[in-house]
Write an enzyme that holds these catalytic residues in place. Structure first.
Site, short mmCIF file in Angstrom:
data_model
loop_
_atom_site.label_atom_id
_atom_site.label_comp_id
_atom_site.label_asym_id
_atom_site.label_seq_id
_atom_site.Cartn_x
_atom_site.Cartn_y
_atom_site.Cartn_z
N GLU A 162 -8.25 24.04 16.99
CA GLU A 162 -9.44 24.23 16.17
C GLU A 162 -9.49 25.63 15.59
O GLU A 162 -9.45 26.61 16.34
CB GLU A 162 -10.69 23.94 17.01
CG GLU A 162 -10.72 22.50 17.49
CD GLU A 162 -12.00 22.12 18.22
OE1 GLU A 162 -12.87 22.98 18.42
OE2 GLU A 162 -12.15 20.93 18.57
N ARG A 181 -12.43 14.66 23.39
CA ARG A 181 -11.48 15.76 23.33
C ARG A 181 -10.32 15.37 22.42
O ARG A 181 -9.82 14.25 22.46
CB ARG A 181 -10.96 16.10 24.74
CG ARG A 181 -11.94 16.92 25.56
CD ARG A 181 -12.10 18.32 24.96
NE ARG A 181 -13.16 19.11 25.57
CZ ARG A 181 -14.38 19.24 25.06
NH1 ARG A 181 -14.72 18.56 23.98
NH2 ARG A 181 -15.26 20.03 25.63
N HIS A 223 -16.04 19.81 14.84
CA HIS A 223 -16.56 19.96 16.20
C HIS A 223 -18.02 20.37 16.20
O HIS A 223 -18.40 21.42 16.74
CB HIS A 223 -15.71 20.96 17.01
CG HIS A 223 -15.82 20.74 18.49
ND1 HIS A 223 -14.89 21.21 19.39
CD2 HIS A 223 -16.75 20.11 19.25
CE1 HIS A 223 -15.24 20.89 20.62
NE2 HIS A 223 -16.37 20.21 20.56
#
Length: 296
Positions: free
Chosen positions: A248, A219, A266
């Site tokens: 993000e 994370r 990601h």
């Protein structure tokens, strides 16, 4: 008839798989009618999202982390929450291991230099994984899968996890401080909770072996980006690979101009195989939910 709302990108086969339960849609205007919402990391299931979804009974997060869902508020509204943690193990572990290979082999620098017309045969040095020590922070499914792969490369395995005391694949150390100074590589696989927020910071980075590599596929908020960037610029860290971000997509991150980095958008859970596994888990969870309704 049940309405299933697909908020984010899943495998294209998912709507067909789920149509046996009712209507399947990605139309955001139909959120207020949805009984089940399927999300990944892009969609944040906030209070506002929940309040708009007046008929919502279940949220399924395609992936591992549940920090994008206001779980307390969802449960106050009697909304069931699930993830698909079992599905993503291989995909994320393989990305972390790919980062571990790419960083010390200067693969991205080599590719870029060739494209720029340079021949850095002697300048681009490499180091091997064999004989090095990997410190795994978070010895759950993904951390364990990474350890299994690292053992095949004859690495020494250390690990820290708040509530794991034994492992067949790594030597568990009770304290974080007992892992960092000995590790040539440190890989983060912890969930985002208050105790792990900012876990990698100026203080903990000072404990790292000089020149160690850091990998984060866990994370984004488990690291302090500025402190990691400073450690890269000073040479305290030899390199850093990152797949997860505070926001993000990221904006003006100090990591953008830090040296010796590999930065990814990601993609840890985004293998074709994993998206199919996620669909299978979602199908099972919805089937169990429907069976429970019929029984009740």
């Amino acid at each position: 008839m049940m309405l299933i709302f697909i908020a984010d990108a899943f495998d294209s086969s998912l709507p067909s798989l789920l149509k046996k339960y009712g209507e399947v849609t990605d139309d955001k205007n139909k959120l207020p009618e949805a009984e089940i919402a399927l999300v990944r990391s892009k969609t944040k299931v906030t209070r506002d999202f929940i309040d708009k979804a007046e008929k919502l009974k279940m949220v399924i997060r395609g992936g591992v982390g549940m920090d994008t869902i206001d779980i307390d508020y969802a449960h106050q509204k009697n909304i069931i929450t699930h993830n698909t943690a079992d599905a993503s193990t291989v995909a994320v572990a393989e990305l972390a291991f790919a980062f571990m290979i790419a960083l010390p082999n200067n693969i991205t620098k080599a590719d870029r230099s060739i494209r720029e017309g340079k021949w850095l045969k002697t300048e681009l040095t490499r180091t091997e994984l064999g004989g090095k020590t990997l410190g795994i922070l978070g010895m759950g499914r993904i951390g364990t899968a990474l350890a299994i792969r690292a053992r095949a490369f004859r690495m020494k395995l250390l690990a820290w996890h708040p509530d794991v005391r034994f492992s067949d694949f790594a030597e568990i150390r009770t304290h974080l401080e007992d892992v960092l100074p000995e590790s040539d590589y440190v890989s983060l696989h912890t969930p985002l909770v208050e105790s792990t927020r900012g876990l990698i910071n100026k203080k903990t980075l000072a404990l790292f072996k000089t020149g160690a590599y850091l990998i984060n596929t866990g994370r984004g908020e488990c690291i302090v980006e500025q402190d990691v960037a400073d450690a890269l610029k000073s040479g305290k860290l030899g390199g850093f690979a990152n797949d997860v971000w505070h926001k993000e997509p990221p904006e003006n991150s100090p990591l953008f101009d830090a040296p010796n980095t590999i930065l990814a958008p990601h993609i840890g859970a985004s293998t074709k195989e994993n998206l199919l596994r996620i669909g299978t888990v979602i199908d099972r969870l919805i089937d169990e939910y429907v069976a429970h309704i019929r029984k009740g």
